[in-house]
Design a protein around this motif. Structure first.
Motif, short mmCIF file in Angstrom:
data_model
loop_
_atom_site.label_atom_id
_atom_site.label_comp_id
_atom_site.label_asym_id
_atom_site.label_seq_id
_atom_site.Cartn_x
_atom_site.Cartn_y
_atom_site.Cartn_z
N LEU A 1 -3.49 -19.71 -32.16
CA LEU A 1 -3.49 -20.93 -31.97
C LEU A 1 -1.31 -21.63 -31.93
O LEU A 1 -1.39 -22.05 -30.89
N ILE A 2 -0.98 -21.20 -32.78
CA ILE A 2 0.66 -20.71 -32.15
C ILE A 2 0.74 -20.33 -31.01
O ILE A 2 1.62 -21.10 -30.38
N ASP A 3 0.26 -19.18 -30.53
CA ASP A 3 1.17 -18.43 -29.79
C ASP A 3 0.78 -19.76 -28.25
O ASP A 3 1.23 -19.75 -28.05
N ARG A 4 -0.61 -20.29 -28.20
CA ARG A 4 -0.85 -20.52 -27.79
C ARG A 4 0.14 -22.51 -27.13
O ARG A 4 0.30 -23.09 -26.22
N LEU A 5 -0.20 -22.81 -28.95
CA LEU A 5 0.90 -24.08 -28.93
C LEU A 5 2.39 -24.14 -28.21
O LEU A 5 2.75 -24.66 -27.64
#
Length: 562
Positions: free
Chosen positions: A527-531
């Motif tokens: 999730l953080i990578d995509r954000l």
């Protein structure tokens, strides 16, 4: 100080009748759906049991409403086109006891002033009917015709003589959706009357006569509606309430369909809305219920002349109405309370649930020593209450709203023109849509397909979802399609946004990870990578922050360590 030449030249004048009539018409007729509303209400007041509506060009080209009501004689037909002419009011006192929607002379002159209109009608006691042609408010022709009992009104070239107003009409499909919603509303409130809607030669709606409200609700909203709602039924002296509200297990994070009728007239009411929400109490949280409620009251207890279109009303005793609705909703939900699943949270030894950093987590969030020694396990990564993600940085820590973050990711993916991968559903899901939802579905199916949904029409207004976007992972829910469509037809139109942008924003909100959903370390990492790969990682599509940064200095100050 002397007045300017401009201010001194201003004088009060009586407007020419033609200009005044067009202004008055504009107060009542905002768009083609306004014409449909007025004509349908006239037909209903005439006791019609069957009403047929046909439109072309989104309603601005042609609107034809035919009914089997009582009709009008020649004199009444001409009088119906005069302002302030009516068969419903004789004395001032009659205004406080109106049981009808309106009267022929109220809407027809306004419609006739800004269109080319044809009225053909006949009463049962006359061997012939009457036909009147009107253009821009002026009667062009009156003649006898042969026809059945009832009335047919044909409105052509709406706003032909007010081009500015015509310019501000929305797209053809948007205007059609407004008309579909209007017909559906009238059909809900008048279930003993049959309604048919034909758009560009294609039958869109066909509601047969019913004896019960439940049957008409089923015709419009489909069988899924019964599974998601509870019935509300209450009656006290002079008041009755019936309809449906969402079960506790089917509340929505965004505002779904919420419809109020008072004496069979759809209205907007903050008072009634507040009473319903209060009925849910703490069970509502930050969610919203679906609402379809019908309130019947003594006409003298209601003022329907607050707004030109009668969308807003005033109650004589607002406190009594509020308490009545609140109590009825609370009791309806109490009956079904045993259906509510109560989930007890498992006790945890720590306030935070520590997550061990793993390879692939955003390295900008990790302390320098963690980068150098990846094998050293230091819990600098947590999920708080299954809602927020805490991550340590060398300057302090950041808090990520998991729902807002995922919302931003999905929003930008939806606006990307690149087709997304799909994952097949083990069991395809069938969804029955309302008329307005289905019309919007046909308009937007290409956009949903590009997002990664596989959709097809099964029959009527029932669609089948065979696949959903891979990017949703284990949070994929095929019913998100109906939620998006329902939101788009329920929300006010935003003129600056395209349909694609509206779908992207709704998709981001509806399909995103919800607050309260537990995430694995890998899911948080992903999730953080995509954000941080998005164009604007700091804000969700609605402008709320996705990330809050807290510095060590600020933290130390709070603990008095300055």
């Amino acid at each position: 100080m002397q007045r300017s030449e401009r201010s001194m030249s201003i004088s009060i004048k009586i407007l020419p009748q033609e200009v005044a009539e067009k202004i008055a018409a504009g107060e009542v007729i905002e768009r083609p759906a306004s014409v449909v509303k007025e004509l349908l209400e006239n037909s209903l007041d005439a006791g019609s049991k069957k009403i047929s509506l046909e439109i072309f060009g989104g309603g601005s080209g042609l609107i034809r409403v035919a009914d089997d009501g009582t009709g009008m004689n020649p004199q009444e037909t001409e009088l119906s086109l005069e302002r302030y002419a009516t068969s419903k009011i004789n004395f001032l006192e009659d205004l406080s006891s109106l049981q009808t929607f309106g009267f022929r002379g109220e809407a027809l002159p306004s419609i006739a002033a800004i269109s080319k209109i044809e009225i053909s009608t006949r009463t049962v006691d006359l061997p012939y009917g009457t036909k009147v042609l009107v253009e821009g408010g002026k009667i062009i022709e009156v003649k006898e015709i042969g026809r059945d009992t009832g009335t047919t009104v044909v409105v052509r070239e709406l706003f032909f003589n007010t081009p500015v107003r015509r310019k501000f009409l929305k797209s053809r499909n948007t205007e059609i959706r407004h008309i579909i919603e209007e017909v559906s509303d009238q059909a809900l409130a008048n279930f003993k009357t049959a309604f048919q809607l034909i758009v560009e030669g294609k039958q869109i709606l066909n509601f047969t006569q019913t004896e019960q409200l439940d049957e008409r609700v089923g015709q419009i909203f489909g069988k899924d509606f019964w599974h998601e709602t509870v019935k509300v039924q209450a009656e006290v002296f002079g008041l009755s309430l019936s309809g449906f509200v969402s079960k506790l297990s089917f509340l929505s994070f965004s505002r779904p369909r919420q419809i109020f009728f008072v004496n069979r007239r759809r209205i907007n009411s903050r008072l009634l809305n507040h009473a319903v929400y209060l009925g849910y109490g703490e069970d509502l949280g930050h969610k919203h219920p679906q609402i379809i409620l019908f309130l019947q009251s003594e006409p003298k207890e209601i003022d329907v002349n607050v707004h030109p279109t009668k969308r807003e009303i005033r109650f004589a005793d607002e406190g009594a109405i509020h308490h009545f609705v609140f109590t009825a909703v609370r009791e309806a939900l109490k009956i079904k309370e045993t259906e509510k699943t109560i989930e007890l949270s498992k006790p945890e030894p720590h306030f935070f649930r520590p997550i061990i950093p793993e390879e692939g987590i955003q390295t900008a969030f990790l302390l320098p020593e963690e980068k150098k020694e990846p094998k050293v396990v230091i819990p600098h990564f947590w999920q708080l209450h299954n809602e927020f993600i805490f991550a340590a940085t060398k300057e302090g820590y950041i808090i990520i709203d998991q729902h807002a973050a995922h919302e931003r990711i999905l929003f930008e993916e939806a606006l990307d023109k690149t087709p997304r991968e799909s994952q097949q559903l083990l069991f395809p899901l069938t969804i029955e849509l309302s008329p307005a939802e289905f019309q919007l579905f046909e308009e937007s199916v290409v956009i949903f397909t590009r997002l990664g949904f596989s959709l097809r029409v099964f029959s009527g207004r029932t669609i089948v979802v065979d696949a959903v976007p891979v990017s949703l992972g284990r949070f994929a829910d095929a019913r998100v399609i109906k939620e998006i469509l329902n939101e788009l037809v329920s929300l006010p139109q935003v003129p600056t946004k395209t349909l694609e942008e509206k779908i992207a924003a709704s998709y981001g909100c509806k399909a995103a990870i919800k607050s309260g959903q537990e995430l694995s370390p890998e899911e948080m990492n992903f999730l953080i990578d995509r954000l941080f790969a998005t164009q604007n990682p700091l804000l969700c599509p609605h402008g709320r922050p996705t990330i809050i940064k807290i510095s060590l200095e600020e933290l130390e100050r709070k603990f008095g360590r300055e």
